[in-house]
Design a protein around this motif. Structure first.
Motif, PDB file in Angstrom:
ATOM      1  N   VAL A   8      99.225   9.788  46.311  1.00  9.68           N
ATOM      2  CA  VAL A   8      98.585   9.965  44.996  1.00  9.68           C
ATOM      3  C   VAL A   8      99.617   9.810  43.876  1.00  9.68           C
ATOM      4  O   VAL A   8      99.337   9.181  42.850  1.00  9.68           O
ATOM      5  N   ARG A   9     100.827  10.316  44.075  1.00  7.76           N
ATOM      6  CA  ARG A   9     101.880  10.137  43.050  1.00  7.76           C
ATOM      7  C   ARG A   9     102.174   8.655  42.846  1.00  7.76           C
ATOM      8  O   ARG A   9     102.332   8.186  41.740  1.00  7.76           O
ATOM      9  N   LYS A  10     102.258   7.924  43.967  1.00  3.29           N
ATOM     10  CA  LYS A  10     102.564   6.496  43.891  1.00  3.29           C
ATOM     11  C   LYS A  10     101.468   5.757  43.111  1.00  3.29           C
ATOM     12  O   LYS A  10     101.750   4.913  42.271  1.00  3.29           O
ATOM     13  N   VAL A  47      96.336  11.488  33.808  1.00  4.12           N
ATOM     14  CA  VAL A  47      96.167  12.208  35.074  1.00  4.12           C
ATOM     15  C   VAL A  47      97.316  13.187  35.295  1.00  4.12           C
ATOM     16  O   VAL A  47      98.451  12.890  34.936  1.00  4.12           O
ATOM     17  N   HIS A  48      97.004  14.314  35.899  1.00  3.14           N
ATOM     18  CA  HIS A  48      98.048  15.153  36.504  1.00  3.14           C
ATOM     19  C   HIS A  48      97.904  15.036  38.018  1.00  3.14           C
ATOM     20  O   HIS A  48      96.786  15.056  38.533  1.00  3.14           O
ATOM     21  N   ALA A  49      99.019  14.917  38.717  1.00  2.00           N
ATOM     22  CA  ALA A  49      98.984  14.935  40.184  1.00  2.00           C
ATOM     23  C   ALA A  49     100.152  15.778  40.693  1.00  2.00           C
ATOM     24  O   ALA A  49     101.272  15.656  40.164  1.00  2.00           O
ATOM     25  N   SER A  50      99.896  16.607  41.698  1.00  2.00           N
ATOM     26  CA  SER A  50     100.945  17.490  42.225  1.00  2.00           C
ATOM     27  C   SER A  50     102.173  16.687  42.637  1.00  2.00           C
ATOM     28  O   SER A  50     102.056  15.589  43.196  1.00  2.00           O
ATOM     29  N   ALA A  65     104.247  21.892  48.215  1.00  7.89           N
ATOM     30  CA  ALA A  65     104.263  23.298  47.778  1.00  7.89           C
ATOM     31  C   ALA A  65     103.570  23.434  46.422  1.00  7.89           C
ATOM     32  O   ALA A  65     102.763  24.356  46.211  1.00  7.89           O
ATOM     33  N   GLU A  66     103.838  22.498  45.516  1.00  6.31           N
ATOM     34  CA  GLU A  66     103.207  22.517  44.191  1.00  6.31           C
ATOM     35  C   GLU A  66     101.687  22.391  44.356  1.00  6.31           C
ATOM     36  O   GLU A  66     100.912  23.099  43.713  1.00  6.31           O
ATOM     37  N   ALA A  67     101.276  21.479  45.251  1.00  2.22           N
ATOM     38  CA  ALA A  67      99.846  21.265  45.487  1.00  2.22           C
ATOM     39  C   ALA A  67      99.181  22.550  45.978  1.00  2.22           C
ATOM     40  O   ALA A  67      98.112  22.934  45.490  1.00  2.22           O
TER      41      ALA A  67
END
Ligand code: GDP
Ligand code: MG
Length: 198
Positions: free
Chosen positions: A115-117, A155-158, A162-164
């Motif tokens: 998802v970050r990518k 967008v915000h994505a973890s 751990a953050e997620a």
């Protein structure tokens, strides 16, 4: 590993740009499974809690911000990362509470990294083409700073598993996260592909 979960928010600019469907489509067609979804207007308290779940966040964002001023040869408004971090937080809270957002949990192998990518780097000016932030928005720290507002990056994505976990706990009750099987899980994860040929 295929149960890894990540947390995504379509920020108010994403909703206003009518990109909810486009953003969901991208994560969905990757093979990720949506396991929770809600639309809401976050309170200032929720927004602040979200960004300060990691006690180091203020300092990290401040340091990142100082580094990006340096890289552009622009004097930073402060040399103190915490002072800058607080400035970023104040703007972010104002932004995120300005209208409806869509909060989601996506599940799948390497969900956080994938998802970050797909979401792309924080600043749309330098996010790669092909990513959500690189394809649909043209903002920069420079323009945002002049207007003393948060950068509009859709967008915000973890950023980590751990953050997620912490973010999912903050935004969803355990019973709001659904545990179910998609037919396509078989082609993504099953060892044997028996049953395709008749
Ligand atoms: P993300 O995980 O890619 O969203 O980035 P971070 O977690 O580091 O930062 C969260 C949010 O803070 C970003 O989406 C931006 O809105 C804001 N932010 C982060 N770094 C900076 C910065 O250097 N300058 C400014 N103005 N805002 C920043
Ligand atoms: Mg982050």
């Amino acid at each position: 590993m295929q149960n890894e979960k990540t947390f995504v928010i379509i920020k108010p600019d994403g909703v206003q740009r009518t990109l909810i469907g486009e953003i969901i489509r991208r994560y969905e067609r990757m093979g990720l499974k949506m396991v929770a979804l809600k639309m809401l207007v976050p309170t200032a308290e929720m927004a602040e809690r979200h960004y300060t779940l990691d006690p180091e966040w203020l300092r990290k964002v401040g340091e990142k911000s100082i580094a990006s001023y340096k890289a552009k040869n622009i004097p930073a408004p402060s040399d103190d990362p915490i002072t800058l971090g607080k400035k970023v937080l104040t703007r972010l809270v104002k932004f995120v509470t300005s209208g409806p957002v869509v909060a989601m949990v996506w599940q799948g192998a390497h969900a956080v990294g994938i998802v970050r990518k797909m979401t792309g780097g924080t600043e749309p000016l330098s996010s790669d083409i092909g990513t959500i932030r690189g394809d649909f928005v043209l903002d920069s720290y420079q323009i945002a700073d002049v207007s003393d507002r948060a950068i509009r990056n859709l967008v915000h994505a973890s950023g980590s598993v751990a953050e997620a976990e912490n973010e999912i706990k903050l935004w969803f009750k355990p019973e709001e996260i659904l545990n179910y099987r998609l037919i396509q899980d078989a082609i993504l994860y099953d060892v044997n592909l028996d049953g395709i040929l008749e």
